[in-house]
Design an enzyme around this catalytic site. Structure first.
Site, short mmCIF file in Angstrom:
data_model
loop_
_atom_site.label_atom_id
_atom_site.label_comp_id
_atom_site.label_asym_id
_atom_site.label_seq_id
_atom_site.Cartn_x
_atom_site.Cartn_y
_atom_site.Cartn_z
N GLU A 1 -23.04 -89.21 -63.52
CA GLU A 1 -22.25 -89.39 -64.75
C GLU A 1 -23.26 -89.64 -65.86
OE1 GLU A 1 -18.98 -89.17 -65.08
OE2 GLU A 1 -18.44 -88.98 -62.97
N CYS B 1 -20.94 -93.44 -73.94
CA CYS B 1 -21.39 -92.11 -73.52
C CYS B 1 -20.52 -91.00 -74.12
CB CYS B 1 -21.41 -92.01 -72.00
SG CYS B 1 -19.80 -92.34 -71.27
P1 NAD Z 1 -30.60 -95.45 -67.56
O1 NAD Z 1 -30.60 -94.11 -66.92
O2 NAD Z 1 -31.83 -95.91 -68.23
O3 NAD Z 1 -30.28 -96.59 -66.46
C1 NAD Z 1 -29.12 -96.53 -65.64
C2 NAD Z 1 -29.38 -97.29 -64.34
O4 NAD Z 1 -30.46 -96.65 -63.65
C3 NAD Z 1 -29.79 -98.74 -64.53
O5 NAD Z 1 -29.13 -99.53 -63.55
C4 NAD Z 1 -31.27 -98.74 -64.29
O6 NAD Z 1 -31.73 -99.93 -63.71
C5 NAD Z 1 -31.44 -97.60 -63.30
N1 NAD Z 1 -32.76 -96.96 -63.40
C6 NAD Z 1 -33.59 -96.90 -64.46
N2 NAD Z 1 -34.68 -96.19 -64.17
C7 NAD Z 1 -34.56 -95.79 -62.90
C8 NAD Z 1 -35.36 -94.99 -62.03
N3 NAD Z 1 -36.53 -94.50 -62.42
N4 NAD Z 1 -34.91 -94.74 -60.79
C9 NAD Z 1 -33.72 -95.23 -60.40
N5 NAD Z 1 -32.91 -95.98 -61.17
C10 NAD Z 1 -33.32 -96.26 -62.40
O7 NAD Z 1 -29.34 -95.47 -68.52
P2 NAD Z 1 -28.89 -96.59 -69.52
O8 NAD Z 1 -29.88 -96.66 -70.64
O9 NAD Z 1 -28.56 -97.84 -68.79
O10 NAD Z 1 -27.51 -96.00 -70.07
C11 NAD Z 1 -27.45 -95.12 -71.15
C12 NAD Z 1 -27.21 -93.71 -70.69
O11 NAD Z 1 -26.14 -93.66 -69.79
C13 NAD Z 1 -26.82 -92.78 -71.83
O12 NAD Z 1 -27.49 -91.56 -71.68
C14 NAD Z 1 -25.32 -92.61 -71.64
O13 NAD Z 1 -24.81 -91.40 -72.16
C15 NAD Z 1 -25.21 -92.65 -70.17
N6 NAD Z 1 -23.87 -93.05 -69.78
C16 NAD Z 1 -23.06 -92.16 -69.19
C17 NAD Z 1 -21.77 -92.52 -68.86
C18 NAD Z 1 -20.81 -91.57 -68.19
O14 NAD Z 1 -19.78 -92.04 -67.73
N7 NAD Z 1 -21.10 -90.28 -68.11
C19 NAD Z 1 -21.32 -93.80 -69.14
C20 NAD Z 1 -22.19 -94.68 -69.75
C21 NAD Z 1 -23.47 -94.32 -70.06
#
Ligand code: NAD
Length: 469
Positions: free
Chosen positions: A223, A257
């Protein structure tokens, strides 16, 4: 807050806590009965009620979420989801009979719904409670055991989640792992083969997860995000359009998002729309200042600085108020942006809205294709022909006509992206399906065993095959 890493010394006990025990619990068959799943969903529902105050306080501490936004988007949505699941779960779990062709006579075919196993659910920071617990509802409903990984960037909410989960569920069934995702998740995935990974977050991290999951052929739900356009043409009710877009952009200070990422306004209505937008924000907030209680804040100074840099990439037409110390950026409209500049290449994820204009729908389609496969698309129009044109010609995850964001609150609609905005979908029955394996079984009768399929193959047998297959 404790940060857990799977160091060598702690690997055995920690791994047991996070994975092996869950695999054992899953294999015991405890999660299979309807009564067990129903019971757990009810426990979760009661826990959400019990922790509602703590959740609200934590969201305030992490993101300065106004109470109303915190309740509606992080708590009420979950109640709707869990109630919907409780209402329909029995029916969803039932094996489905499907027709069988004459060639297989005598037989019956059924699809059995089985849990996938141990699921890892990874959440982002912007709706840190809801986006972790909504997929959990689907995982419980489908009979999985679960490891939850909340975002480290919202420590207060992540702590409440851990407290709530550890006081509600046996840790052999569901537990929380905290810490820096970039360190913990690759280690967890390296050490164990999860049966499903449900990831909500950014495109770059989604790619890392998908790549690592591929090594173990672990199925993944992604997502992700993207640039979601809001199109407004001259047939739209402009005042309503401006209010609904302003609401969708200002909610959680644009850190959603599915927030409208940029505007595509028909040239002739640009000025009028901007006036309505301006009026809408003033009606919502009066004078918007950095201490306003009904408006969210930017996550942290790093995100603030990224957003502030966008303000130099065009002309500010409205808004532009900022306060770095208080992490405040007011809703801002910006025009004269270059399609090559970061503001039009990256997901903005904040309360800044670039304004582009168009003269015809071909231009709309071409502009959207520059950042193709948005997660959402919003179309404000009363022209059914153009509504259909956009729906058919543009690939996007989902969206709304004459509104923003609201489509995700209907549990009957699958929520998910396409292409770069992600794959697979959830909410309601779609969450249940996401965490379910559909096991197909054809049950054959034995009272007759037609010889047609067996060798020796003859011309006559081929004729019969042609006739029946
Ligand atoms: P992110 O990808 O930085 O982090 C998401 C999760 O992944 C966190 O729990 C983080 O600890 C983990 N993570 C970070 N780096 C990692 C790695 N290298 N390997 C494995 N896990 C890792 O995202 P964010 O900054 O928390 O959220 C913002 C993004 O999420 C935006 O792009 C937004 O559009 C998207 N988003 C999508 C939805 C949806 O439903 N499609 C909903 C909310 C947010």
């Amino acid at each position: 807050m404790s940060t857990t890493t799977l160091s060598k010394e702690s690997k055995d006990t920690t791994a047991n806590a996070y994975f092996d025990d869950k695999k054992t619990f899953f294999k015991s068959g405890n999660t299979l009965p309807y009564t067990f799943r129903k019971e757990q969903l009810k426990k979760l529902k009661a826990a959400i009620v019990g922790y509602e105050y703590d959740i609200g306080q934590a969201l305030k501490a992490d993101l300065h979420k106004p109470d109303f936004e915190a309740y509606t988007s992080e708590v009420a949505l979950l109640h709707a989801e869990v109630n919907h699941t409780l209402k329909h779960l029995k029916k969803w779990m039932k094996p489905e009979s499907v027709p069988t062709s004459l060639i297989h006579f005598p037989s019956k075919s059924k699809v059995y719904k089985e849990p996938l196993g141990v699921s890892l659910i990874i959440g982002p920071w912007n709706y840190p409670f809801q986006l972790l617990i909504a997929p959990l509802i689907g995982a419980i409903a489908a009979g999985n055991t679960v490891v939850l990984k909340p975002s480290e960037l919202t420590p207060h909410t992540s702590k409440v989640i851990e407290d709530m989960i550890s006081h509600t569920f046996d840790r052999k069934y569901i537990s929380v792992i905290q810490g820096d995702g970039a360190k913990i998740v690759p280690q967890l995935m390296e050490n164990h083969r999860f049966d499903h990974i449900f990831f909500t977050g950014s495109v770059p991290v989604g790619k890392i997860i998908a790549k690592q999951a591929a090594e173990k052929l672990t199925p993944v739900t992604l997502e992700l995000g993207g640039k979601s356009p809001a199109i407004v043409d001259h047939t739209a009710k402009l005042k309503v359009a401006a209010r609904r877009i302003a609401w969708g952009k200002a909610f959680n200070a644009g850190q959603t998002c599915v927030s409208p990422d940029y505007l595509l306004l028909e040239k002739s209505i640009k000025e009028e729309f901007i006036t309505h937008f301006h009026n809408a924000i003033e009606q919502f907030y009066g004078e918007l200042h950095p201490d306003h209680q009904n408006y969210g804040r930017i996550l942290n100074q790093k995100r603030f600085d990224t957003l502030i840099a966008y303000l130099d990439q065009g002309n500010i037409m409205y808004g532009g108020k900022t306060d770095r110390e208080k992490l405040f950026i007011g809703p801002t409209l910006i025009d004269n942006v270059d399609m090559e500049s970061p503001i039009m290449q990256e997901e903005i994820f904040g309360p800044i809205l670039p304004v582009l204009t168009f003269s015809n729908y071909q231009e709309v389609i071409e502009t959207i294709s520059i950042n193709s496969h948005p997660l959402s698309l919003y179309h404000f129009t009363s022209d059914k022909k153009n509504e259909k044109l956009i729906r058919k010609k543009v690939q996007f995850g989902g969206g709304a006509v004459n509104d923003t964001i609201v489509h995700l609150s209907n549990p009957n609609l699958p929520f998910g992206g396409i292409g770069s905005s992600g794959y697979d979908a959830y909410h309601g029955k779609h969450s249940f399906d996401t965490f379910t394996h559909k096991k197909s079984i054809m049950r054959r009768g034995t009272w007759i065993d037609l010889p047609v399929r067996y060798a020796p193959y003859t011309k006559h047998k081929k004729k019969l095959a042609k006739l029946f297959m």
